[in-house]
Enzyme design. Structure first.
Site, PDB file in Angstrom:
ATOM      1  N   TYR A  22       0.839  -1.201   0.000  1.00 38.76           N
ATOM      2  CA  TYR A  22       0.000   0.000   0.000  1.00 38.76           C
ATOM      3  C   TYR A  22       0.871   1.248   0.000  1.00 38.76           C
ATOM      4  O   TYR A  22       0.651   2.185  -0.780  1.00 38.76           O
ATOM      5  CB  TYR A  22      -0.941  -0.019   1.208  1.00 38.76           C
ATOM      6  CG  TYR A  22      -1.829   1.186   1.304  1.00 38.76           C
ATOM      7  CD1 TYR A  22      -2.851   1.405   0.384  1.00 38.76           C
ATOM      8  CD2 TYR A  22      -1.648   2.128   2.312  1.00 38.76           C
ATOM      9  CE1 TYR A  22      -3.664   2.530   0.464  1.00 38.76           C
ATOM     10  CE2 TYR A  22      -2.453   3.249   2.403  1.00 38.76           C
ATOM     11  CZ  TYR A  22      -3.464   3.447   1.480  1.00 38.76           C
ATOM     12  OH  TYR A  22      -4.260   4.559   1.563  1.00 38.76           O
ATOM     13  N   GLU A  44     -11.589   5.440   5.013  1.00 35.60           N
ATOM     14  CA  GLU A  44     -11.011   6.244   6.097  1.00 35.60           C
ATOM     15  C   GLU A  44     -12.006   6.358   7.254  1.00 35.60           C
ATOM     16  O   GLU A  44     -11.616   6.293   8.417  1.00 35.60           O
ATOM     17  CB  GLU A  44     -10.593   7.633   5.598  1.00 35.60           C
ATOM     18  CG  GLU A  44      -9.442   7.640   4.630  1.00 35.60           C
ATOM     19  CD  GLU A  44      -8.104   7.192   5.208  1.00 35.60           C
ATOM     20  OE1 GLU A  44      -7.958   7.055   6.435  1.00 35.60           O
ATOM     21  OE2 GLU A  44      -7.179   6.968   4.393  1.00 35.60           O
ATOM     22  N   TRP A  52      -5.106   0.646  10.101  1.00 35.35           N
ATOM     23  CA  TRP A  52      -5.293   0.712   8.662  1.00 35.35           C
ATOM     24  C   TRP A  52      -5.107  -0.661   8.043  1.00 35.35           C
ATOM     25  O   TRP A  52      -5.760  -1.008   7.058  1.00 35.35           O
ATOM     26  CB  TRP A  52      -4.347   1.745   8.051  1.00 35.35           C
ATOM     27  CG  TRP A  52      -4.606   1.943   6.602  1.00 35.35           C
ATOM     28  CD1 TRP A  52      -3.749   1.667   5.591  1.00 35.35           C
ATOM     29  CD2 TRP A  52      -5.816   2.405   5.982  1.00 35.35           C
ATOM     30  NE1 TRP A  52      -4.349   1.951   4.376  1.00 35.35           N
ATOM     31  CE2 TRP A  52      -5.623   2.408   4.592  1.00 35.35           C
ATOM     32  CE3 TRP A  52      -7.048   2.827   6.475  1.00 35.35           C
ATOM     33  CZ2 TRP A  52      -6.600   2.807   3.687  1.00 35.35           C
ATOM     34  CZ3 TRP A  52      -8.024   3.231   5.571  1.00 35.35           C
ATOM     35  CH2 TRP A  52      -7.792   3.209   4.203  1.00 35.35           C
TER      36      TRP A  52
END
Length: 191
Positions: A22, A44, A52
């Site tokens: 990522y 988000e 995350w």
């Protein structure tokens, strides 16, 4: 941080292979189109209070259950869809966040009359991007993320607080928070 491959990265991107991929291919890179912006905004919001990495691991399921973030499809979700999503262990099962995802899709559809979600978010780009040398110099909000948060809320968006919007701005390259020395610093093309 220098990884096993000899490449300098932000510390969070140098460990887990999912985070590394990522970091190296997506974080801080501009995205195109309404669905891509809605996806980042939605993810988000779902990430709030979680890692995350959790969201990245669940992203394929999020894309499936939220119709690849087609705002028109999500905007039409009703109570039965919410219940279906609440039973799906492959995603984050939080009713408030699911409701926010539907509300945000509806607000995205309405925002088309004024140029659309992508243009709206980009209009909050700061004049200068930070240039942190280490994670201690990084912030979690900015005047621009606070303004974006307030503006989105006025437009009917939910779960779009200033910290979440700062993370969004980082994710799509409006703010370049790759550390100075990271091989991805400056890769957004925006700065």
């Amino acid at each position: 941080m220098i990884g096993d491959d000899g490449i300098a990265r932000c510390p969070w991107g140098a460990g887990d292979p999912v985070n590394l991929a990522y970091h190296d291919t997506e974080w801080g890179m501009p995205v195109e189109g309404e669905a891509a912006h809605l996806e980042r905004l939605t993810l988000e919001a779902f990430q709030s209070g979680l890692s995350w990495l959790t969201i990245l691991n669940k992203r394929p399921a999020f894309r499936e259950v939220f119709a690849d973030f087609d705002a028109d499809v999500i905007a039409a979700y009703g109570d039965a869809d919410t219940e279906r999503l609440m039973l799906d262990a492959r995603i984050v099962r939080n009713r408030r966040k699911i409701d926010a995802a539907v509300a945000n899709a509806q607000a995205t559809v309405r925002l088309r009359e004024d140029g659309g979600l992508a243009e709206f978010i980009r209009s909050f780009r700061p004049d200068r991007t930070p240039a942190p040398h280490d994670t201690a110099e990084m912030v979690t909000t900015s005047p621009e993320s606070l303004a974006l948060s307030k503006a989105l809320k006025k437009r009917g968006f939910a779960h779009v607080g200033p910290t979440t919007m700062y993370a969004l701005m980082e994710a799509i390259g409006i703010i370049d928070d790759h550390l100075v020395g990271c091989h991805r610093r400056g890769s957004s093309g925006v700065w």
